[in-house]
Design a protein around this motif. Structure first.
Motif: not given
Length: 125
Positions: A11-30
Protein backbone atom coordinates in the motif's frame (compact mmCIF):
# COMPACT_ATOMS: atom_id res chain seq x y z
CA UNK A 1 2.87 -10.57 10.93
CA UNK A 2 4.68 -11.17 7.65
CA UNK A 3 1.39 -10.98 5.75
CA UNK A 4 0.47 -7.71 7.45
CA UNK A 5 3.91 -6.25 6.76
CA UNK A 6 3.63 -7.20 3.10
CA UNK A 7 0.15 -5.66 2.76
CA UNK A 8 1.34 -2.41 4.33
CA UNK A 9 4.46 -2.27 2.18
CA UNK A 10 2.40 -2.80 -0.98
CA UNK A 11 0.00 0.00 0.00
CA UNK A 12 2.65 2.50 1.04
CA UNK A 13 5.59 1.71 -1.25
CA UNK A 14 4.11 -0.27 -4.14
CA UNK A 15 4.64 -3.84 -5.32
CA UNK A 16 8.04 -3.28 -6.95
CA UNK A 17 9.76 -1.49 -4.07
CA UNK A 18 12.74 -3.35 -2.67
CA UNK A 19 11.30 -3.37 0.86
CA UNK A 20 8.04 -4.84 -0.43
CA UNK A 21 9.91 -7.53 -2.34
CA UNK A 22 11.93 -8.31 0.77
CA UNK A 23 8.71 -8.69 2.78
CA UNK A 24 7.34 -10.99 0.09
CA UNK A 25 10.48 -13.13 0.29
CA UNK A 26 10.25 -13.28 4.09
CA UNK A 27 6.63 -14.42 3.94
CA UNK A 28 7.46 -17.12 1.38
CA UNK A 29 10.36 -18.35 3.53
CA UNK A 30 8.11 -18.59 6.59
CA UNK A 31 5.38 -20.43 4.66
CA UNK A 32 7.92 -22.90 3.28
CA UNK A 33 9.33 -23.54 6.76
CA UNK A 34 5.77 -24.27 7.93
CA UNK A 35 5.35 -26.85 5.18
CA UNK A 36 3.02 -24.64 3.13
CA UNK A 37 5.10 -25.27 0.02
CA UNK A 38 2.44 -24.57 -2.59
CA UNK A 39 1.70 -21.08 -1.23
CA UNK A 40 5.43 -20.41 -0.77
CA UNK A 41 5.98 -21.38 -4.40
CA UNK A 42 3.28 -18.95 -5.59
CA UNK A 43 4.74 -16.06 -3.61
CA UNK A 44 8.30 -16.88 -4.67
CA UNK A 45 7.26 -16.96 -8.33
CA UNK A 46 5.61 -13.56 -7.95
CA UNK A 47 8.65 -12.14 -6.12
CA UNK A 48 11.03 -13.44 -8.79
CA UNK A 49 8.92 -11.95 -11.58
CA UNK A 50 8.79 -8.56 -9.84
CA UNK A 51 12.51 -8.59 -9.04
CA UNK A 52 13.42 -9.40 -12.63
CA UNK A 53 11.26 -6.48 -13.74
CA UNK A 54 12.54 -4.04 -11.10
CA UNK A 55 16.20 -5.07 -10.78
CA UNK A 56 17.06 -7.16 -13.84
CA UNK A 57 17.88 -10.86 -14.24
CA UNK A 58 21.50 -10.62 -13.05
CA UNK A 59 20.99 -8.60 -9.88
CA UNK A 60 22.11 -10.53 -6.77
CA UNK A 61 18.69 -10.14 -5.12
CA UNK A 62 16.97 -11.49 -8.22
CA UNK A 63 19.36 -14.43 -8.28
CA UNK A 64 18.73 -15.04 -4.58
CA UNK A 65 14.99 -15.02 -5.33
CA UNK A 66 15.54 -17.58 -8.09
CA UNK A 67 17.42 -19.77 -5.61
CA UNK A 68 14.62 -19.43 -3.07
CA UNK A 69 12.09 -20.61 -5.63
CA UNK A 70 14.33 -23.51 -6.64
CA UNK A 71 14.60 -24.54 -2.98
CA UNK A 72 10.81 -24.52 -2.58
CA UNK A 73 10.41 -26.57 -5.75
CA UNK A 74 12.90 -29.07 -4.38
CA UNK A 75 10.95 -29.24 -1.11
CA UNK A 76 7.94 -30.32 -3.15
CA UNK A 77 9.85 -33.00 -5.04
CA UNK A 78 9.75 -31.00 -8.29
CA UNK A 79 13.37 -31.95 -8.86
CA UNK A 80 13.67 -31.33 -12.60
CA UNK A 81 12.35 -27.78 -12.43
CA UNK A 82 14.34 -27.09 -9.26
CA UNK A 83 17.55 -28.39 -10.83
CA UNK A 84 17.02 -26.31 -13.95
CA UNK A 85 16.44 -23.20 -11.86
CA UNK A 86 19.46 -23.87 -9.61
CA UNK A 87 21.67 -24.35 -12.68
CA UNK A 88 20.38 -21.13 -14.25
CA UNK A 89 20.96 -19.19 -11.02
CA UNK A 90 24.46 -20.63 -10.69
CA UNK A 91 25.34 -19.74 -14.27
CA UNK A 92 24.10 -16.17 -13.84
CA UNK A 93 25.86 -15.80 -10.49
CA UNK A 94 29.17 -16.97 -11.94
CA UNK A 95 28.74 -14.46 -14.75
CA UNK A 96 27.60 -11.54 -12.59
CA UNK A 97 29.54 -12.15 -9.36
CA UNK A 98 32.38 -14.50 -10.21
CA UNK A 99 33.07 -18.13 -9.36
CA UNK A 100 34.43 -17.43 -5.87
CA UNK A 101 31.72 -15.07 -4.60
CA UNK A 102 29.93 -16.34 -1.45
CA UNK A 103 26.52 -16.28 -3.19
CA UNK A 104 27.93 -18.28 -6.09
CA UNK A 105 29.42 -20.83 -3.71
CA UNK A 106 26.13 -21.05 -1.81
CA UNK A 107 24.36 -21.59 -5.11
CA UNK A 108 26.71 -24.49 -5.93
CA UNK A 109 25.97 -25.98 -2.53
CA UNK A 110 22.21 -25.64 -3.07
CA UNK A 111 22.50 -27.50 -6.38
CA UNK A 112 24.60 -30.21 -4.73
CA UNK A 113 22.04 -30.60 -1.95
CA UNK A 114 19.21 -30.88 -4.44
CA UNK A 115 21.04 -33.51 -6.46
CA UNK A 116 21.72 -35.49 -3.27
CA UNK A 117 18.05 -35.29 -2.25
CA UNK A 118 16.99 -36.37 -5.72
CA UNK A 119 19.36 -39.35 -5.65
CA UNK A 120 18.19 -40.33 -2.16
CA UNK A 121 14.56 -40.03 -3.23
CA UNK A 122 15.21 -42.26 -6.26
CA UNK A 123 16.98 -44.88 -4.17
CA UNK A 124 14.12 -44.96 -1.64
CA UNK A 125 11.71 -46.12 -4.34
Amino acid sequence: MYRQALELMEKVLGKEHLSTLNSMTNLAFMLNSQGKHHKAEQINRQALELMEKALGKEHPLTLNSMTNLANVLGSQGKYEEAEQMHRQALELMEKALGKEHPLTLRSKNNLRSLLEARTKSSSDL
